[in-house]
Design a protein around this motif. Structure first.
Motif, short mmCIF file in Angstrom:
data_model
loop_
_atom_site.label_atom_id
_atom_site.label_comp_id
_atom_site.label_asym_id
_atom_site.label_seq_id
_atom_site.Cartn_x
_atom_site.Cartn_y
_atom_site.Cartn_z
N TYR A 61 0.78 -1.24 0.00
CA TYR A 61 0.00 0.00 0.00
C TYR A 61 0.81 1.28 0.00
O TYR A 61 0.24 2.35 -0.22
N VAL A 71 -0.97 5.24 -0.56
CA VAL A 71 -1.31 6.18 0.51
C VAL A 71 -0.05 6.55 1.26
O VAL A 71 0.94 5.82 1.23
N SER A 72 -0.09 7.66 1.96
CA SER A 72 1.06 8.09 2.74
C SER A 72 1.25 7.16 3.95
O SER A 72 0.31 6.48 4.38
N TRP A 73 2.44 7.14 4.48
CA TRP A 73 2.71 6.27 5.62
C TRP A 73 1.82 6.60 6.82
O TRP A 73 1.25 5.69 7.41
N PRO A 74 1.65 7.89 7.20
CA PRO A 74 0.75 8.17 8.34
C PRO A 74 -0.68 7.71 8.08
O PRO A 74 -1.33 7.17 8.98
N GLU A 75 -1.16 7.89 6.85
CA GLU A 75 -2.53 7.44 6.54
C GLU A 75 -2.62 5.91 6.59
O GLU A 75 -3.58 5.35 7.10
N LEU A 76 -1.60 5.26 6.06
CA LEU A 76 -1.57 3.80 6.10
C LEU A 76 -1.56 3.29 7.54
O LEU A 76 -2.28 2.37 7.90
N ASN A 77 -0.74 3.92 8.36
CA ASN A 77 -0.66 3.54 9.77
C ASN A 77 -2.02 3.69 10.45
O ASN A 77 -2.46 2.80 11.20
N GLU A 78 -2.70 4.79 10.18
CA GLU A 78 -4.02 5.03 10.78
C GLU A 78 -5.04 4.00 10.27
O GLU A 78 -5.83 3.45 11.04
N ARG A 79 -5.01 3.74 8.97
CA ARG A 79 -5.94 2.75 8.40
C ARG A 79 -5.70 1.36 9.00
O ARG A 79 -6.64 0.63 9.27
N ASP A 123 -7.11 1.23 12.50
CA ASP A 123 -8.57 1.17 12.45
C ASP A 123 -9.06 -0.21 12.01
O ASP A 123 -10.10 -0.69 12.46
#
Length: 111
Positions: A84, A88-96, A99
């Motif tokens: 991924y 997507v950006s790393w922070p967004e990936l981490n958040e996803r 979740d």
């Protein structure tokens, strides 16, 4: 035993940029080829069997479901990063990721 194969498939994909690209381009085709022993770098004597739920999760690229099914968290995170990080950006990936796995608590990932 299929938890071991889930982990092995994730590892096979994330170890090669070419395999990541092939998996992203055609998830079902890549998984089918891997199960048949003709995709990925690990062409050994494994039984290469996945349950129907495991297969569906790989084809859908559903990492929350892979986590619920018992994929090893360390291997799963590296698999997710490889698959991924171009989308997507790393922070967004981490958040996803957080979740997606949070509802499943701490599943049994021992193979």
């Amino acid at each position: 035993m299929s938890k071991y194969m889930m982990n092995k498939l994730m590892r096979a994909i994330e170890m090669s940029d070419a395999d990541v690209a092939a998996y992203v381009a055609d998830t079902a085709g890549f998984v089918d080829d891997w199960l048949a022993g003709s995709a990925g770098p690990a062409r050994v004597t494994d039984d290469r069997e996945l349950s129907a739920d495991e297969y569906a999760a790989f084809v859908a690229r559903d990492y929350g479901e892979l986590y619920r099914l018992g994929a090893h968290p360390y291997l799963l995170w590296h698999f997710i990063e490889a698959v991924y990080i171009h989308e997507v950006s790393w922070p967004e990936l981490n958040e996803r990721y957080r979740d997606a796995v949070r509802p499943h608590g701490y599943p049994d990932y021992v193979a």
